[in-house]
Motif scaffolding. Structure first.
Motif, PDB file in Angstrom:
ATOM      1  N   GLU A   1       1.048  -1.294   0.043  1.00  0.00           N
ATOM      2  CA  GLU A   1       0.035   0.364   0.255  1.00  0.00           C
ATOM      3  C   GLU A   1       0.932   1.351  -0.028  1.00  0.00           C
ATOM      4  O   GLU A   1       2.180   1.073   0.881  1.00  0.00           O
ATOM      5  CB  GLU A   1      -0.619   0.025   1.298  1.00  0.00           C
ATOM      6  CG  GLU A   1      -0.124  -0.070   2.081  1.00  0.00           C
ATOM      7  CD  GLU A   1      -1.505  -0.037   3.671  1.00  0.00           C
ATOM      8  OE1 GLU A   1      -0.654   0.395   5.155  1.00  0.00           O
ATOM      9  OE2 GLU A   1      -2.057  -0.811   3.675  1.00  0.00           O
TER      10      GLU A   1
ATOM     11  N   HIS B   1       0.043   5.845  -0.154  1.00  0.00           N
ATOM     12  CA  HIS B   1      -0.576   7.189  -0.077  1.00  0.00           C
ATOM     13  C   HIS B   1      -0.248   7.625  -1.448  1.00  0.00           C
ATOM     14  O   HIS B   1       0.767   7.721  -2.351  1.00  0.00           O
ATOM     15  CB  HIS B   1      -0.366   8.377   0.622  1.00  0.00           C
ATOM     16  CG  HIS B   1      -0.172   7.980   1.914  1.00  0.00           C
ATOM     17  ND1 HIS B   1       0.899   6.738   3.072  1.00  0.00           N
ATOM     18  CD2 HIS B   1      -1.305   8.069   2.693  1.00  0.00           C
ATOM     19  CE1 HIS B   1       0.416   6.801   4.935  1.00  0.00           C
ATOM     20  NE2 HIS B   1      -1.047   7.318   5.071  1.00  0.00           N
ATOM     21  N   GLU B   2      -1.663   8.372  -2.151  1.00  0.00           N
ATOM     22  CA  GLU B   2      -1.421   8.430  -2.950  1.00  0.00           C
ATOM     23  C   GLU B   2      -0.218  10.525  -3.509  1.00  0.00           C
ATOM     24  O   GLU B   2      -0.230  10.813  -2.034  1.00  0.00           O
ATOM     25  CB  GLU B   2      -2.664   9.321  -3.220  1.00  0.00           C
ATOM     26  CG  GLU B   2      -3.349  10.647  -2.308  1.00  0.00           C
ATOM     27  CD  GLU B   2      -4.683  11.310  -2.752  1.00  0.00           C
ATOM     28  OE1 GLU B   2      -4.707  10.931  -3.910  1.00  0.00           O
ATOM     29  OE2 GLU B   2      -5.091  11.683  -1.284  1.00  0.00           O
TER      30      GLU B   2
ATOM     31  N   VAL C   1       6.847   3.113  -6.682  1.00  0.00           N
ATOM     32  CA  VAL C   1       6.439   4.159  -7.379  1.00  0.00           C
ATOM     33  C   VAL C   1       7.186   5.806  -7.498  1.00  0.00           C
ATOM     34  O   VAL C   1       8.387   6.177  -6.905  1.00  0.00           O
ATOM     35  CB  VAL C   1       5.306   4.723  -6.011  1.00  0.00           C
ATOM     36  CG1 VAL C   1       4.296   5.896  -6.558  1.00  0.00           C
ATOM     37  CG2 VAL C   1       4.235   3.897  -5.544  1.00  0.00           C
TER      38      VAL C   1
ATOM     39  N   ILE D   1      -0.001   9.158  -7.499  1.00  0.00           N
ATOM     40  CA  ILE D   1      -1.084   8.471  -8.156  1.00  0.00           C
ATOM     41  C   ILE D   1      -1.739   8.363  -7.417  1.00  0.00           C
ATOM     42  O   ILE D   1      -1.830   9.407  -6.308  1.00  0.00           O
ATOM     43  CB  ILE D   1      -1.393   6.912  -7.379  1.00  0.00           C
ATOM     44  CG1 ILE D   1       0.346   5.988  -8.373  1.00  0.00           C
ATOM     45  CG2 ILE D   1      -2.187   5.600  -7.701  1.00  0.00           C
ATOM     46  CD1 ILE D   1       0.242   4.481  -7.750  1.00  0.00           C
TER      47      ILE D   1
ATOM     48  N   PHE E   1      -5.626   9.048  -5.361  1.00  0.00           N
ATOM     49  CA  PHE E   1      -6.147   8.623  -4.388  1.00  0.00           C
ATOM     50  C   PHE E   1      -8.221   8.468  -5.816  1.00  0.00           C
ATOM     51  O   PHE E   1      -9.126   7.341  -5.944  1.00  0.00           O
ATOM     52  CB  PHE E   1      -6.898   8.576  -3.652  1.00  0.00           C
ATOM     53  CG  PHE E   1      -7.945   8.393  -3.152  1.00  0.00           C
ATOM     54  CD1 PHE E   1      -7.488   6.056  -2.386  1.00  0.00           C
ATOM     55  CD2 PHE E   1      -8.610   8.468  -2.473  1.00  0.00           C
ATOM     56  CE1 PHE E   1      -8.084   5.724  -2.014  1.00  0.00           C
ATOM     57  CE2 PHE E   1     -10.164   8.021  -1.812  1.00  0.00           C
ATOM     58  CZ  PHE E   1      -9.630   6.684  -1.415  1.00  0.00           C
TER      59      PHE E   1
ATOM     60  N   ARG F   1      -7.766   3.759  -6.946  1.00  0.00           N
ATOM     61  CA  ARG F   1      -7.778   3.594  -5.597  1.00  0.00           C
ATOM     62  C   ARG F   1      -7.294   2.064  -5.281  1.00  0.00           C
ATOM     63  O   ARG F   1      -6.898   1.493  -4.100  1.00  0.00           O
ATOM     64  CB  ARG F   1      -8.969   3.469  -5.027  1.00  0.00           C
ATOM     65  CG  ARG F   1     -10.051   4.676  -4.662  1.00  0.00           C
ATOM     66  CD  ARG F   1     -10.968   4.566  -4.119  1.00  0.00           C
ATOM     67  NE  ARG F   1     -11.653   5.439  -4.434  1.00  0.00           N
ATOM     68  CZ  ARG F   1     -13.078   5.963  -3.473  1.00  0.00           C
ATOM     69  NH1 ARG F   1     -13.995   4.771  -2.320  1.00  0.00           N
ATOM     70  NH2 ARG F   1     -13.140   6.988  -3.492  1.00  0.00           N
ATOM     71  N   SER F   2      -6.929   1.287  -6.437  1.00  0.00           N
ATOM     72  CA  SER F   2      -5.371   0.197  -6.203  1.00  0.00           C
ATOM     73  C   SER F   2      -5.392  -0.849  -7.250  1.00  0.00           C
ATOM     74  O   SER F   2      -5.737   0.556  -8.574  1.00  0.00           O
ATOM     75  CB  SER F   2      -7.063  -0.823  -5.678  1.00  0.00           C
ATOM     76  OG  SER F   2      -7.596  -1.570  -7.007  1.00  0.00           O
TER      77      SER F   2
ATOM     78  N   ARG G   1      -2.889  -1.197  -2.482  1.00  0.00           N
ATOM     79  CA  ARG G   1      -3.644  -0.578  -2.273  1.00  0.00           C
ATOM     80  C   ARG G   1      -3.438   0.836  -2.462  1.00  0.00           C
ATOM     81  O   ARG G   1      -2.358   1.110  -1.140  1.00  0.00           O
ATOM     82  CB  ARG G   1      -3.987  -0.986  -0.774  1.00  0.00           C
ATOM     83  CG  ARG G   1      -5.587  -0.156  -0.681  1.00  0.00           C
ATOM     84  CD  ARG G   1      -6.414  -1.666   0.597  1.00  0.00           C
ATOM     85  NE  ARG G   1      -5.837  -0.899   2.330  1.00  0.00           N
ATOM     86  CZ  ARG G   1      -5.452   0.141   3.161  1.00  0.00           C
ATOM     87  NH1 ARG G   1      -6.329   0.831   2.439  1.00  0.00           N
ATOM     88  NH2 ARG G   1      -4.717  -0.305   4.057  1.00  0.00           N
ATOM     89  N   ILE G   2      -4.246   2.039  -2.790  1.00  0.00           N
ATOM     90  CA  ILE G   2      -3.473   3.389  -2.554  1.00  0.00           C
ATOM     91  C   ILE G   2      -4.241   4.065  -1.768  1.00  0.00           C
ATOM     92  O   ILE G   2      -5.998   3.883  -1.188  1.00  0.00           O
ATOM     93  CB  ILE G   2      -4.406   4.038  -4.048  1.00  0.00           C
ATOM     94  CG1 ILE G   2      -3.637   3.174  -4.810  1.00  0.00           C
ATOM     95  CG2 ILE G   2      -4.017   5.118  -3.697  1.00  0.00           C
ATOM     96  CD1 ILE G   2      -2.012   3.404  -5.092  1.00  0.00           C
TER      97      ILE G   2
ATOM     98  N   ASP H   1      -5.718   7.461   0.937  1.00  0.00           N
ATOM     99  CA  ASP H   1      -6.566   9.040   0.992  1.00  0.00           C
ATOM    100  C   ASP H   1      -5.509   9.878   1.592  1.00  0.00           C
ATOM    101  O   ASP H   1      -4.931   9.322   2.882  1.00  0.00           O
ATOM    102  CB  ASP H   1      -7.448   9.215   0.665  1.00  0.00           C
ATOM    103  CG  ASP H   1      -8.422  10.636   0.653  1.00  0.00           C
ATOM    104  OD1 ASP H   1      -6.983  10.770  -1.025  1.00  0.00           O
ATOM    105  OD2 ASP H   1      -9.068  10.804   0.766  1.00  0.00           O
TER     106      ASP H   1
END
Length: 854
Positions: free
Chosen positions: A339, A341-342, A395, A399, A401, A405-406, A436-437, A439
Motif C-alpha cells: 500500500e 499514499h497518493e 512508485v 497516483i 486516489f 484506488r488499487s 492499495r492506494i 487517501d
C-alpha cells in the motif's frame, strides 16, 4: 652371480650373444635382473645378456658388464661381478717409409670410448676404473697424471691416478643428478718432466640409477569444470618431475587416479592421461547444486609406471564445479501485498522475494524483475537489492486516489543471464502484487497556473483585474479554501481571501524596475482546512500595455565642445521610456528665454530621432553652459518636456580632444558657488581693514618710542624684522629712500635683484593727491573709496594701495623684486591673457588688463 665373457673378439668385433647369468636365490623368491649400462648391453629375466649395438674392442682386451639382481620380496639389490680393469694405451704410431730407406713414426688419431661409472656405487674406494699406459714405458721410466674438473679442478679429488702404474680410480660415489659426466685429460712424461706422449681426452659418464622419486610441482592442484559438462571435457593438467635420466626408464613416469571423493554420482567421474597428466571427464551428471567439488588423489610412478620396481609419489587435486544458469528464480509466494499514499513517489510499496539454487551473487543467481501486466501508465518500477536479491516495488509517478484506488500487478523474475539449453522456466517465476492506494489531504490547485492577463498601465488603485481561484482535488472532502498573497515586489495588488478577486492598490507603471519584458509576476496561495492543512501556490502574470505617460528627455544630458569647434555642431537625441508609437519621431526646439540661448545656439533637425546643436558665434570661452531644449514625442496625446543640456566648452588639442587644463577650467562655478566666494571676499576685506586700523594705532606708539640711530650706520647692513604687512593709504609715511641701493640706477628701469621694482622712482617726483582721512574711523566704506580714488588719479604710483609692502633688506642682498608688476614700461607689459581662461566672469577683467586692440 657370475658374469663370464663367453666370447672372443672376431674379425668384425660384433657380437650378439655375450653370456648367461646364473643366480642362486636360495629359494626365497623371484629375482629381477638389470644391467648398469643399458646402452651397450641388456639382460632378460631369464639371465641372458644381449648386446644393444655393435661393439669395438680396439685397444681393449675385455669389456665389463655390471649386472644387478634385485630380490622382489626384500627389495635387496646385490651386484656381484668379476672385474678386470681395462687398459687404455696412448695412440700408437706406425712406421712410415719416407724415401731412401728413412723411417718415421707417426701418431694415429682415434677416439677413445668413454668410461661408464654407475652412480651411488657401494664398492670399496678408491675403485679402479681404467689403466692408462704408454708403449714407451718399456724403454724408460714414465710418470702419469690427469687434469680437469674432478681431478685437479673443482670438484677436486674425485679421480686420482697412480703415477707409476697409471691406474685411474674414483674416490667416492658419484651423483648423476649433480654431475652427469667428467672430461679429463691424461698425460705421460719422463722423469725429467718431458712430455712423452700427447695428452689424451678421457670422458667418464655417470650411469643413472633410479634413486629419485617423482616430485609433483604442487602438493595440491586446483581446477574447475562447469556443471553439466559432457564426457571428454578437459578439466586440468597435473605435472610431476623426476630428476633421473628421462631417456631411461628411471625418469619415465606414468600417472593414475588412486581415489575420488565424493564418489557421486559415479566413482569414476574423471580419468587422467597417464603420460601427459591431463584430467578429463568420463561420465555425465556433474551438478554443482549436489556436489560443489571433487578431490582426487593422483599418483606418479617412474620406471614407466611399473608398480613393482618404480618409485611413486602422490598429490591432491581439487576440482571445483562451477555454476551455470540451470535454475531459474522462483517466487516464495504467489501473491504479494502493498500500500502507498497518493501523490507519493520513490516510495517502496512491497518487497518481492525469490529463491534460486544457483551460486549466490553470480549472474546466474541475481534476479531481474519485470512488470508484465497491470501498469499501463508506468507508475511502478522494480529494482533488485544486490544483497538479498529481493525485488523492491517502487512508485515512480504520482497516483491520484480520486482516480484509482488499487492496482493488480503481474510480475516476472528472470536471471541476468539466460538459462542453459534444455532448461524450462518453472511456473513459480511469475507472481501477483496487489497495491492499495491510501487517501491524503491534497493541496488546492490553481487553474490555469500561471494565469496570464493583459492590461494597460496606469490603472488607478481599486481597479478590479481578474479572479484567480483554486480547486481542491479532494472531491470527497468538503473544505473551504482561503486565499492570500505571497509575493508582490511592488505591492500593487491584493486578493480577496474568500472569492479570489484581484484588484489594484497602487497605480501600475510599466516603466517600473520591477517589470521585466513588460511582465509582472505576483504569487498567491490557496489553503484548505484539512488536517494537516494543505496549501498550493499560483502565479498571476500581468502583461502591461504601454501608454504615453512619460515625456522625453534630452540625451545625452552632458556633452563636450571645443572653444572653436570645427565643425561646431553636436548631435543629440531623446530618451523616452515609453514604447512605440509613443516615442519618436521627436520635435526638438530651443527655449526662447533667456534670449542669449537663441543668440548663441541654433538647433537643426536631422531626422525624427536626432537633432544637431550648433553655435551661432565663432567661439565660446571655456566653461559650462546650460542649454534648455524642449522635446515633444509622437504619442497619442503627445507629451513634451523641457530638459537642460549641459555643454562643457574646453580647450582642445589638434585631435579635437579636451586638454587637461581646459577640462579643469571648464568645470566653472555655479551661481551658488560664486555667491559663496563673494561673501568670503567681503568677510576677508573687513578683517583686513580692522587689522590696518590696529596696526595704525601700534605705529603711533612705536614712533613715540623710536630709538636714536647713528647716521653713520647703514641700516641696510642690519637684519630688519618686520612685524606687520603694511597698511593702506594712511600708512605711507615710511622713509623708503634709506632702503634704496646706493649704486647708480639705470635711466630707464631698475635691474631685477638690484632694487625693488615697486619702489618710488628716484628720478620722478610726482605728487599724487593727498588722501583725506575718513571723518569717522569706523566708516570703512568711505575710507576705501577715498584711497581708491587717490590711486586712480596717480598713473605713476606703484601699487602702494596693496595690502602688503615688501622692502629691500640691505645692500648685500642678491634677491630680486618680490612684486609681479613692473613699474617701468620698458621692461615689458604684464601678461593678462590667462584671465580669459577663467570663464565668462573674468572676460571683462581680461579685456581691461590684457592690453588688446581696444
Amino acid at each position: 652371480a657370475l658374469v663370464s665373457p663367453g666370447f672372443e673378439p672376431s674379425a668384425q668385433n660384433h657380437y650378439e650373444f655375450c653370456s648367461a647369468v646364473t643366480f642362486m636365490d636360495c629359494g626365497e623368491g623371484s629375482v629381477w635382473f638389470r644391467v648398469g649400462d643399458p646402452s651397450d648391453f641388456t639382460v632378460s629375466q631369464e639371465g641372458v645378456i644381449y648386446t644393444q649395438r655393435n661393439l669395438s674392442l680396439v685397444g681393449k682386451k675385455k669389456m665389463e658388464v655390471v649386472v644387478y639382481a634385485q630380490d622382489v620380496l626384500s627389495n635387496h639389490v646385490d651386484a656381484t661381478l668379476t672385474q678386470q680393469v681395462p687398459e687404455i694405451l696412448f695412440p700408437w704410431r706406425n712406421i712410415v717409409v719416407m724415401g731412401e730407406g728413412s723411417l718415421s713414426r707417426v701418431k694415429r688419431d682415434w677416439v677413445i670410448p668413454p668410461i661408464n661409472v654407475a652412480e651411488n656405487s657401494r664398492g670399496h674406494f678408491p675403485e679402479d676404473l681404467v689403466r692408462i699406459r704408454s708403449d714407451r714405458d718399456k724403454s724408460r721410466m714414465l710418470r702419469y697424471s690427469v687434469t680437469g674438473p674432478g681431478a685437479d679442478q673443482p670438484p677436486t679429488g674425485i679421480f686420482i691416478i697412480d703415477p707409476i702404474s697409471g691406474h685411474l680410480s674414483v674416490t667416492k660415489p658419484l651423483d648423476r643428478e649433480h654431475i652427469p659426466n667428467f672430461h679429463l685429460r691424461a698425460h705421460a712424461v719422463d722423469l725429467n718432466g718431458n712430455q712423452v706422449e700427447n695428452p689424451i681426452d678421457i670422458i667418464i659418464n655417470v650411469i643413472d640409477q633410479n634413486d629419485n622419486v617423482p616430485d609433483f610441482l604442487h602438493s595440491t592442484f586446483n581446477g574447475s569444470v562447469p556443471e553439466g559438462s559432457k564426457p571428454g571435457s578437459f578439466v586440468m593438467t597435473v605435472t610431476a618431475v623426476d630428476k633421473d635420466d628421462p631417456k631411461t626408464a628411471n625418469g619415465m613416469m606414468r600417472y593414475k587416479i588412486l581415489t575420488q571423493n565424493p564418489q557421486s554420482p559415479s566413482s569414476n567421474m574423471f580419468t587422467i592421461n597417464n603420460r601427459t597428466g591431463d584430467i578429463i571427464t568420463v561420465a555425465a551428471g556433474l551438478d554443482r547444486e549436489k556436489v560443489t567439488q571433487y578431490t582426487l588423489i593422483i599418483q606418479a610412478t617412474d620406471m614407466e609406471g611399473n608398480p613393482t620396481f618404480g618409485l611413486s609419489n602422490t598429490a591432491t587435486t581439487v576440482i571445483r564445479i562451477t555454476d551455470v544458469n540451470d535454475n531459474s528464480p522462483e517466487f516464495t509466494t504467489d501473491t504479494f501485498f502493498g500500500e502507498v499514499h497518493e501523490n507519493r513517489v520513490n516510495v517502496i510499496v512491497a518487497n518481492l522475494s525469490v529463491t534460486d539454487k544457483d551460486q549466490p551473487h553470480t549472474s546466474a543467481w541475481r534476479a531481474v524483475y519485470r512488470i508484465v501486466a497491470g501498469d499501463p501508465t508506468g507508475r511502478f518500477s522494480i529494482t533488485t537489492d544486490p544483497t538479498s536479491n529481493e525485488g523492491l516495488l517502487t512508485v515512480v509517478k504520482p497516483i491520484d486516489f480520486e482516480l484509482t484506488r488499487s492496482f493488480m500487478l503481474i510480475v516476472e523474475a528472470v536471471n541476468e543471464v539466460p538459462l542453459v539449453r534444455g532448461i524450462q522456466s518453472p511456473r513459480q517465476s511469475t507472481a501477483t502484487v496487489s497495491v492499495r492506494i491510501l487517501d491524503m489531504n491534497e493541496s488546492p490547485e490553481f487553474s490555469p497556473n500561471p494565469k496570464s492577463i493583459k492590461l494597460e498601465e496606469g490603472l488607478p488603485a481599486g481597479s478590479l483585474l481578474s479572479t484567480f481561484t483554486a480547486q481542491d482535488p479532494d472531491r470527497f472532502m468538503r473544505q473551504t479554501i482561503r486565499y492570500s498573497k505571497i509575493y508582490d515586489p511592488a505591492n500593487w495588488l491584493k486578493i480577496d481571501p474568500f472569492n479570489g478577486q484581484i484588484s489594484t492598490i497602487a497605480v501600475l507603471d510599466r516603466e517600473s524596475h520591477y517589470i521585466k519584458n513588460n511582465l509582472y509576476n505576483v504569487t498567491f496561495m490557496a489553503s484548505d482546512e484539512g488536517f494537516p492543512p494543505a496549501s498550493g501556490t499560483g502565479t498571476l502574470q500581468m502583461y502591461l500595455l504601454d501608454i504615453n505617460d512619460n515625456a522625453p528627455q534630452v540625451f545625452p544630458s552632458e556633452v563636450e565642445m571645443c572653444e572653436k569647434p570645427d565643425p561646431n555642431a553636436l548631435n543629440i537625441t531623446a530618451s523616452d521610456p515609453d514604447l512605440n508609437p509613443h516615442t519618436g519621431p521627436f520635435v526638438f526646439e530651443l527655449v526662447s528665454r533667456p534670449s542669449e540661448i537663441r543668440r548663441n545656439w541654433t538647433l537643426i533637425r536631422v531626422n525624427g530621432e536626432v537633432a544637431q546643436l550648433r553655435l551661432r558665434i565663432g567661439s565660446l570661452a571655456s566653461g559650462i553652459y546650460e542649454v534648455p531644449i524642449t522635446i515633444t514625442d509622437s504619442g497619442i496625446l503627445p507629451m513634451s518636456n523641457t530638459s537642460v543640456l549641459r555643454v562643457k566648452v574646453c580647450q582642445c588639442d589638434h585631435h579635437g580632444d579636451c586638454l587637461e587644463m581646459g577640462k579643469i577650467n571648464a568645470v566653472g562655478l555655479g551661481t551658488e558657488a560664486i555667491i559663496a566666494i563673494l561673501l568670503c571676499i567681503i568677510t576677508l576685506l573687513v578683517l583686513v581693514l580692522l587689522f590696518v586700523m590696529w596696526m595704525k594705532r601700534r605705529d603711533k606708539e612705536r614712533q613715540a618710542k623710536q630709538l636714536l640711530i647713528d647716521p653713520e650706520d647703514d641700516i641696510r647692513d642690519n637684519i630688519l624684522k618686520y612685524d606687520e604687512e603694511g597698511g593702506g593709504e594712511e600708512d605711507q609715511d615710511y622713509d623708503l629712500s634709506q632702503l634704496q641701493q646706493p649704486d647708480a640706477l639705470e635711466s630707464e628701469c631698475v635691474k631685477v635683484g638690484i632694487r625693488r621694482l615697486d619702489e618710488r622712482p628716484l628720478h620722478h617726483d610726482h605728487q599724487y593727491p593727498i588722501r583725506s582721512t575718513a571723518p569717522h574711523p569706523g566708516d570703512i566704506e568711505d575710507f576705501i573709496y577715498e584711497g581708491l580714488k587717490a590711486a586712480d588719479h596717480d598713473p605713476t604710483a606703484p601699487p602702494y594701495d596693496s595690502l602688503l609692502v615688501f622692502d629691500y633688506e640691505g645692500s648685500g642682498s642678491t634677491a630680486g623684486s618680490l612684486s609681479s608688476l613692473h613699474s617701468c614700461s620698458s621692461c615689458g607689459d604684464q601678461e593678462y591673457n590667462y584671465l580669459s581662461e577663467w570663464g565668462p566672469h573674468f572676460h571683462k577683467l581680461a579685456d581691461l588688463y590684457g592690453g588688446g586692440d581696444d
